[in-house]
Design an enzyme around this catalytic site. Sequence first.
Site, PDB file in Angstrom:
ATOM      1  N   LEU A 123      38.070   2.340  66.740  1.00 26.76           N
ATOM      2  CA  LEU A 123      37.546   3.598  66.209  1.00 26.76           C
ATOM      3  C   LEU A 123      36.050   3.584  65.935  1.00 26.76           C
ATOM      4  O   LEU A 123      35.418   4.639  65.976  1.00 26.76           O
ATOM      5  CB  LEU A 123      38.326   4.019  64.974  1.00 26.76           C
ATOM      6  CG  LEU A 123      39.640   4.707  65.378  1.00 26.76           C
ATOM      7  CD1 LEU A 123      40.726   4.457  64.377  1.00 26.76           C
ATOM      8  CD2 LEU A 123      39.417   6.180  65.581  1.00 26.76           C
ATOM      9  N   CYS A 124      35.453   2.449  65.697  1.00 28.98           N
ATOM     10  CA  CYS A 124      33.999   2.412  65.522  1.00 28.98           C
ATOM     11  C   CYS A 124      33.327   2.945  66.778  1.00 28.98           C
ATOM     12  O   CYS A 124      32.456   3.813  66.716  1.00 28.98           O
ATOM     13  CB  CYS A 124      33.521   0.992  65.223  1.00 28.98           C
ATOM     14  SG  CYS A 124      34.046   0.377  63.613  1.00 28.98           S
ATOM     15  N   ASN A 125      33.721   2.421  67.914  1.00 31.96           N
ATOM     16  CA  ASN A 125      33.171   2.874  69.188  1.00 31.96           C
ATOM     17  C   ASN A 125      33.487   4.345  69.421  1.00 31.96           C
ATOM     18  O   ASN A 125      32.628   5.115  69.855  1.00 31.96           O
ATOM     19  CB  ASN A 125      33.725   2.014  70.330  1.00 31.96           C
ATOM     20  CG  ASN A 125      33.209   2.470  71.678  1.00 31.96           C
ATOM     21  OD1 ASN A 125      32.035   2.333  71.979  1.00 31.96           O
ATOM     22  ND2 ASN A 125      34.101   3.024  72.479  1.00 31.96           N
ATOM     23  N   PHE A 128      31.318   6.575  67.242  1.00 36.27           N
ATOM     24  CA  PHE A 128      29.951   6.514  67.751  1.00 36.27           C
ATOM     25  C   PHE A 128      29.815   7.383  69.006  1.00 36.27           C
ATOM     26  O   PHE A 128      28.894   8.194  69.120  1.00 36.27           O
ATOM     27  CB  PHE A 128      29.606   5.046  68.028  1.00 36.27           C
ATOM     28  CG  PHE A 128      28.169   4.738  68.331  1.00 36.27           C
ATOM     29  CD1 PHE A 128      27.127   5.569  67.944  1.00 36.27           C
ATOM     30  CD2 PHE A 128      27.851   3.562  68.991  1.00 36.27           C
ATOM     31  CE1 PHE A 128      25.802   5.248  68.222  1.00 36.27           C
ATOM     32  CE2 PHE A 128      26.538   3.223  69.270  1.00 36.27           C
ATOM     33  CZ  PHE A 128      25.512   4.073  68.899  1.00 36.27           C
TER      34      PHE A 128
END
Length: 186
Positions: A123-125, A128
């Site tokens: 989910l970070c990617n 972003f």
Amino acid sequence: MIVKRLAREARLALPHVRFAVAVLPTDWARAPGLISELHERHDPVLALHFGVATSMRGFRIETEARNFCRMSPDAAGGLPASNCICEGGASALSTSIPATAVAQHLEAQGFEARLSDDAGGYLCNAVFYHSLLEASTRRDRCRVGFIHIPVEAGEPEAVDRTVAGALEVLKFSLHHAPQVATLTSV
């Protein structure tokens, strides 16, 4: 906890800046919509996202988001709808904050920092990528960055240092986009 504390300290250090703060759910279905909603509601000039990386030392400034999702369950057990974030979208989108200068600034302030071209497949990617995509559709383009921050559980001094470093990232990034900032965490 870290983003809320960062927002409190940022408001004290930068009282002339309006901040919008959100802690995003670790949820494949909900996080992208919330990113769009935050951009729409606040129309920021800077969207700075933070994610925790417990296995690393120092700050990791992400330089690109990839149009890829790893088939890993989120906090609710859900999976991404597809292996890609945006059907037909660019294979990668580059950060719009001066990542190299941010890393150099952190190091000059005594923090360990490095650049990364892989925000992961979780989910970070995805956050972003969605934020960069959302910002690219706006007339008054906003700068978008993602910083993986170090946190050592149970060590208050480490949390204090992480917040201090994140505040340095925020102040430096705002120097390049000084009107409105949106902070999120996943």
